[in-house]
Design a protein around this motif. Structure first.
Motif, PDB file in Angstrom:
ATOM      1  N   VAL A   1       4.464   0.850   9.025  1.00 50.81           N
ATOM      2  CA  VAL A   1       5.000   1.346   7.763  1.00 50.81           C
ATOM      3  C   VAL A   1       4.688   2.835   7.716  1.00 50.81           C
ATOM      4  O   VAL A   1       3.522   3.233   7.701  1.00 50.81           O
ATOM      5  N   ARG A   2       5.746   3.610   7.724  1.00 50.63           N
ATOM      6  CA  ARG A   2       5.619   5.074   7.736  1.00 50.63           C
ATOM      7  C   ARG A   2       5.924   5.595   6.339  1.00 50.63           C
ATOM      8  O   ARG A   2       6.913   5.196   5.722  1.00 50.63           O
ATOM      9  N   ASP A   3       5.049   6.471   5.847  1.00 52.25           N
ATOM     10  CA  ASP A   3       5.322   7.121   4.579  1.00 52.25           C
ATOM     11  C   ASP A   3       5.308   8.625   4.781  1.00 52.25           C
ATOM     12  O   ASP A   3       5.091   9.103   5.889  1.00 52.25           O
ATOM     13  N   PHE A   4       5.550   9.344   3.724  1.00 49.43           N
ATOM     14  CA  PHE A   4       5.714  10.785   3.833  1.00 49.43           C
ATOM     15  C   PHE A   4       4.660  11.536   3.025  1.00 49.43           C
ATOM     16  O   PHE A   4       4.906  12.627   2.517  1.00 49.43           O
ATOM     17  N   VAL A   5       3.484  10.944   2.947  1.00 47.38           N
ATOM     18  CA  VAL A   5       2.333  11.533   2.267  1.00 47.38           C
ATOM     19  C   VAL A   5       1.213  11.632   3.293  1.00 47.38           C
ATOM     20  O   VAL A   5       0.880  10.649   3.957  1.00 47.38           O
ATOM     21  N   GLY A   6       0.624  12.805   3.433  1.00 47.51           N
ATOM     22  CA  GLY A   6      -0.359  13.048   4.482  1.00 47.51           C
ATOM     23  C   GLY A   6      -1.709  12.383   4.282  1.00 47.51           C
ATOM     24  O   GLY A   6      -2.444  12.186   5.241  1.00 47.51           O
TER      25      GLY A   6
ATOM     26  N   LYS B   1       2.274   9.815   7.488  1.00 44.54           N
ATOM     27  CA  LYS B   1       1.522   8.979   8.421  1.00 44.54           C
ATOM     28  C   LYS B   1       2.241   7.651   8.609  1.00 44.54           C
ATOM     29  O   LYS B   1       3.146   7.310   7.858  1.00 44.54           O
ATOM     30  N   ALA B   2       1.790   6.916   9.606  1.00 42.34           N
ATOM     31  CA  ALA B   2       2.264   5.551   9.839  1.00 42.34           C
ATOM     32  C   ALA B   2       1.041   4.665   9.993  1.00 42.34           C
ATOM     33  O   ALA B   2       0.128   4.980  10.750  1.00 42.34           O
TER      34      ALA B   2
ATOM     35  N   ASN C   1       0.826  -1.211   0.000  1.00 45.90           N
ATOM     36  CA  ASN C   1       0.000   0.000   0.000  1.00 45.90           C
ATOM     37  C   ASN C   1       0.861   1.262   0.000  1.00 45.90           C
ATOM     38  O   ASN C   1       0.588   2.214  -0.738  1.00 45.90           O
ATOM     39  N   ALA C   2       1.888   1.278   0.840  1.00 46.13           N
ATOM     40  CA  ALA C   2       2.743   2.467   0.917  1.00 46.13           C
ATOM     41  C   ALA C   2       3.455   2.714  -0.409  1.00 46.13           C
ATOM     42  O   ALA C   2       3.600   3.863  -0.831  1.00 46.13           O
ATOM     43  N   LEU C   3       3.884   1.661  -1.074  1.00 44.57           N
ATOM     44  CA  LEU C   3       4.633   1.832  -2.318  1.00 44.57           C
ATOM     45  C   LEU C   3       3.736   2.142  -3.509  1.00 44.57           C
ATOM     46  O   LEU C   3       4.149   2.853  -4.424  1.00 44.57           O
ATOM     47  N   ILE C   4       2.515   1.632  -3.500  1.00 45.86           N
ATOM     48  CA  ILE C   4       1.607   1.863  -4.630  1.00 45.86           C
ATOM     49  C   ILE C   4       0.854   3.179  -4.494  1.00 45.86           C
ATOM     50  O   ILE C   4       0.671   3.894  -5.473  1.00 45.86           O
ATOM     51  N   HIS C   5       0.417   3.515  -3.297  1.00 47.68           N
ATOM     52  CA  HIS C   5      -0.471   4.662  -3.105  1.00 47.68           C
ATOM     53  C   HIS C   5       0.241   5.951  -2.715  1.00 47.68           C
ATOM     54  O   HIS C   5      -0.422   6.954  -2.449  1.00 47.68           O
ATOM     55  N   THR C   6       1.554   5.934  -2.630  1.00 49.65           N
ATOM     56  CA  THR C   6       2.299   7.162  -2.380  1.00 49.65           C
ATOM     57  C   THR C   6       3.364   7.273  -3.462  1.00 49.65           C
ATOM     58  O   THR C   6       3.687   6.307  -4.134  1.00 49.65           O
TER      59      THR C   6
ATOM     60  N   GLY D   1      -4.018   0.617  13.303  1.00 50.49           N
ATOM     61  CA  GLY D   1      -4.422   2.001  13.235  1.00 50.49           C
ATOM     62  C   GLY D   1      -3.553   2.815  12.309  1.00 50.49           C
ATOM     63  O   GLY D   1      -2.643   2.297  11.656  1.00 50.49           O
ATOM     64  N   VAL D   2      -3.846   4.099  12.281  1.00 49.85           N
ATOM     65  CA  VAL D   2      -3.110   5.065  11.477  1.00 49.85           C
ATOM     66  C   VAL D   2      -2.732   6.211  12.398  1.00 49.85           C
ATOM     67  O   VAL D   2      -3.569   6.714  13.140  1.00 49.85           O
TER      68      VAL D   2
END
Length: 160
Positions: free
Chosen positions: A106-111, A149-150, A82-87, A141-142
């Motif tokens: 899994v933390r990404d850098f998209v709000g 977000k994570a 999800n993190a790699l496809i949706h950000t 959770g998120v």
């Protein structure tokens, strides 16, 4: 009873390391049986999904009841995918294991927050990730943070 929380619980995140996944997993376990895995995931690098599963499998090789590590691998691969496809940015995978349980984040850098989707019967590959996490995790959770977000889940070691 499962619980879903947002913005709660301790989280261990850090900068990426030059170590390989195997070195991280091997060096992460201490005398108490606790261990940690950290992995930076490159933007849109779907090769990171099986690599993350292998590293988590190694970290969890002596953890939990039968079947728990397989569930952890499945849920981790869903969050990583999800993190790699949706950000359109890098992400950071962190797994912390103790004798009592596992927390994967899994933390990404998209709000933009993830949203549950109803799977389309015609599309066998999309829309099921968060439903699996909700169904199989003991908690999830998120958590928003300064930049992004994570998304996290927890599994107890002894859950049936």
């Amino acid at each position: 009873m499962k619980r879903q929380a947002r913005g709660s619980g301790p989280v261990a995140l850090g900068a990426s390391s030059a170590k390989t996944v195997e070195e991280e997993a091997d060096s992460a376990t201490d005398r108490t049986g606790a261990g940690q895995l950290k992995r930076r995931l490159g933007r849109a690098d779907l090769r990171a999904v099986p690599e993350a599963r292998r590293a988590l499998r190694e970290l969890l090789r002596h953890w939990g009841r039968p079947g728990r590590s397989e569930i952890a691998e499945l849920l981790t691969s869903e969050l990583v995918t999800n993190a790699l496809i949706h950000t359109d940015d890098d992400a950071v995978l962190t797994a912390i294991v103790s004798p009592h349980g596992l927390r994967v984040e899994v933390r990404d850098f998209v709000g933009q927050r993830p949203r549950m989707r109803t799977p389309n019967a015609d599309d066998s590959t999309h829309g099921r990730g968060l439903l699996l996490v909700q169904s199989l995790a003991d908690a999830w959770g998120v958590r928003t943070h300064g930049v992004g977000k994570a998304v996290w889940f927890e599994l107890g070691a002894d859950a049936a």
